[in-house]
Scaffold this motif. Sequence first.
Motif, PDB file in Angstrom:
ATOM      1  N   ILE A 206       0.862  -1.176   0.000  1.00 14.09           N
ATOM      2  CA  ILE A 206       0.000   0.000   0.000  1.00 14.09           C
ATOM      3  C   ILE A 206       0.895   1.222   0.000  1.00 14.09           C
ATOM      4  O   ILE A 206       1.749   1.367   0.890  1.00 14.09           O
ATOM      5  N   SER A 207       0.724   2.047  -1.011  1.00 13.24           N
ATOM      6  CA  SER A 207       1.569   3.239  -1.112  1.00 13.24           C
ATOM      7  C   SER A 207       0.705   4.432  -1.476  1.00 13.24           C
ATOM      8  O   SER A 207      -0.419   4.282  -1.953  1.00 13.24           O
ATOM      9  N   GLY A 208       1.227   5.622  -1.228  1.00 16.94           N
ATOM     10  CA  GLY A 208       0.482   6.838  -1.507  1.00 16.94           C
ATOM     11  C   GLY A 208      -0.214   7.330  -0.253  1.00 16.94           C
ATOM     12  O   GLY A 208      -0.739   6.539   0.532  1.00 16.94           O
ATOM     13  N   ARG A 209      -0.185   8.621  -0.074  1.00 13.12           N
ATOM     14  CA  ARG A 209      -0.715   9.226   1.150  1.00 13.12           C
ATOM     15  C   ARG A 209      -2.192   8.889   1.394  1.00 13.12           C
ATOM     16  O   ARG A 209      -2.590   8.557   2.499  1.00 13.12           O
ATOM     17  N   ARG A 210      -3.012   8.977   0.348  1.00 11.99           N
ATOM     18  CA  ARG A 210      -4.442   8.744   0.533  1.00 11.99           C
ATOM     19  C   ARG A 210      -4.726   7.295   0.946  1.00 11.99           C
ATOM     20  O   ARG A 210      -5.505   7.034   1.862  1.00 11.99           O
ATOM     21  N   ARG A 211      -4.095   6.339   0.279  1.00 13.64           N
ATOM     22  CA  ARG A 211      -4.330   4.923   0.615  1.00 13.64           C
ATOM     23  C   ARG A 211      -3.803   4.596   2.013  1.00 13.64           C
ATOM     24  O   ARG A 211      -4.449   3.882   2.774  1.00 13.64           O
ATOM     25  N   LEU A 212      -2.613   5.109   2.328  1.00 13.66           N
ATOM     26  CA  LEU A 212      -2.059   4.869   3.659  1.00 13.66           C
ATOM     27  C   LEU A 212      -2.934   5.503   4.738  1.00 13.66           C
ATOM     28  O   LEU A 212      -3.169   4.902   5.786  1.00 13.66           O
ATOM     29  N   SER A 213      -3.423   6.716   4.475  1.00 18.17           N
ATOM     30  CA  SER A 213      -4.306   7.388   5.437  1.00 18.17           C
ATOM     31  C   SER A 213      -5.554   6.553   5.687  1.00 18.17           C
ATOM     32  O   SER A 213      -6.005   6.417   6.829  1.00 18.17           O
ATOM     33  N   ARG A 214      -6.100   6.000   4.623  1.00 15.50           N
ATOM     34  CA  ARG A 214      -7.300   5.167   4.764  1.00 15.50           C
ATOM     35  C   ARG A 214      -7.012   3.913   5.596  1.00 15.50           C
ATOM     36  O   ARG A 214      -7.825   3.512   6.436  1.00 15.50           O
ATOM     37  N   LEU A 215      -5.866   3.297   5.362  1.00 13.49           N
ATOM     38  CA  LEU A 215      -5.490   2.123   6.158  1.00 13.49           C
ATOM     39  C   LEU A 215      -5.316   2.508   7.628  1.00 13.49           C
ATOM     40  O   LEU A 215      -5.871   1.854   8.515  1.00 13.49           O
ATOM     41  N   VAL A 216      -4.559   3.570   7.884  1.00 16.24           N
ATOM     42  CA  VAL A 216      -4.312   4.025   9.261  1.00 16.24           C
ATOM     43  C   VAL A 216      -5.635   4.330   9.960  1.00 16.24           C
ATOM     44  O   VAL A 216      -5.857   3.952  11.110  1.00 16.24           O
ATOM     45  N   GLU A 217      -6.517   5.013   9.248  1.00 16.74           N
ATOM     46  CA  GLU A 217      -7.825   5.384   9.785  1.00 16.74           C
ATOM     47  C   GLU A 217      -8.618   4.136  10.172  1.00 16.74           C
ATOM     48  O   GLU A 217      -9.316   4.116  11.177  1.00 16.74           O
ATOM     49  N   ASN A 218      -8.508   3.091   9.371  1.00 15.76           N
ATOM     50  CA  ASN A 218      -9.267   1.869   9.618  1.00 15.76           C
ATOM     51  C   ASN A 218      -8.710   1.023  10.759  1.00 15.76           C
ATOM     52  O   ASN A 218      -9.479   0.524  11.565  1.00 15.76           O
ATOM     53  N   VAL A 219      -7.397   0.832  10.820  1.00 19.53           N
ATOM     54  CA  VAL A 219      -6.853  -0.143  11.784  1.00 19.53           C
ATOM     55  C   VAL A 219      -6.764   0.399  13.211  1.00 19.53           C
ATOM     56  O   VAL A 219      -6.603  -0.370  14.151  1.00 19.53           O
ATOM     57  N   GLY A 220      -6.866   1.714  13.383  1.00 20.48           N
ATOM     58  CA  GLY A 220      -6.843   2.276  14.726  1.00 20.48           C
ATOM     59  C   GLY A 220      -5.434   2.339  15.302  1.00 20.48           C
ATOM     60  O   GLY A 220      -4.439   2.221  14.594  1.00 20.48           O
ATOM     61  N   GLU A 221      -5.386   2.522  16.607  1.00 16.94           N
ATOM     62  CA  GLU A 221      -4.112   2.703  17.308  1.00 16.94           C
ATOM     63  C   GLU A 221      -3.344   1.386  17.420  1.00 16.94           C
ATOM     64  O   GLU A 221      -3.949   0.323  17.538  1.00 16.94           O
ATOM     65  N   PRO A 222      -2.013   1.451  17.431  1.00 15.21           N
ATOM     66  CA  PRO A 222      -1.228   0.215  17.606  1.00 15.21           C
ATOM     67  C   PRO A 222      -1.317  -0.303  19.037  1.00 15.21           C
ATOM     68  O   PRO A 222      -1.656   0.455  19.947  1.00 15.21           O
ATOM     69  N   PRO A 223      -1.016  -1.578  19.239  1.00 10.89           N
ATOM     70  CA  PRO A 223      -0.881  -2.082  20.612  1.00 10.89           C
ATOM     71  C   PRO A 223       0.210  -1.304  21.342  1.00 10.89           C
ATOM     72  O   PRO A 223       1.043  -0.647  20.711  1.00 10.89           O
ATOM     73  N   ALA A 224       0.214  -1.377  22.656  1.00 15.53           N
ATOM     74  CA  ALA A 224       1.125  -0.560  23.466  1.00 15.53           C
ATOM     75  C   ALA A 224       2.599  -0.964  23.337  1.00 15.53           C
ATOM     76  O   ALA A 224       3.483  -0.175  23.630  1.00 15.53           O
ATOM     77  N   ASP A 225       2.868  -2.180  22.897  1.00 19.29           N
ATOM     78  CA  ASP A 225       4.252  -2.657  22.777  1.00 19.29           C
ATOM     79  C   ASP A 225       5.072  -1.736  21.863  1.00 19.29           C
ATOM     80  O   ASP A 225       4.625  -1.398  20.769  1.00 19.29           O
TER      81      ASP A 225
END
Length: 196
Positions: free
Chosen positions: A167-186
């Motif tokens: 997955i590359s490109g700002r828009r696609r990455l933003s959409r992925l980040v938006e969907n998966v939420g915050e990372p685990p605390a590790d």
Amino acid sequence: MSQLSFFSAESVPPAIADLTGILAASGQVVLVGGAGEQGARLSVVVDELWRAEGLAEMIADADLEPEIARTEEDSPLVRTSVDVRLVAIAAEWTRGAVKTVPPQWLPGPRELRAWTLAAGRPEDDRYLLGLDPHAPDTHSALASAMMRVGIAPTLIGTRGSRPALRISGRRRLSRLVENVGEPPADPEAVVQWPRV
């Protein structure tokens, strides 16, 4: 301070179907038992304990019993208990003994989170969602499913041992980040998590 997206994994109620994201990676589902008392179990081998712990949390959130073990090669293995509620997923995701992607499957936020936990990794300014090297017939179908949810990937490494959707490109990455939420605390999870 980051704002939680309406579409992110944290805003969607947990469901057993969320765990199909494990199958998009190298996860397996197997039927257990005979015709009278049949159940199924989902499992996946991962490369880091934080991944197994994050998936175990998702399994518990879906009201199933998680178990973390180690393979003979000492890799973390996370799996569900045998449960009758997984039989439908086993039927949808297998043809004979071969893993397949159901034609109607779409990776929602929690499915994407499970996939990211199981096999996501950064690559420079891009992000890779790992695929199952033992199920090459699933690769194109998974790429198509990602396109249908607005995250068009590039299929890479299909001849090697680490195939993935890039997955590359700002828009696609933003959409992925938006969907998966915050990372685990590790701390290692934070390094491996998608970001724009």
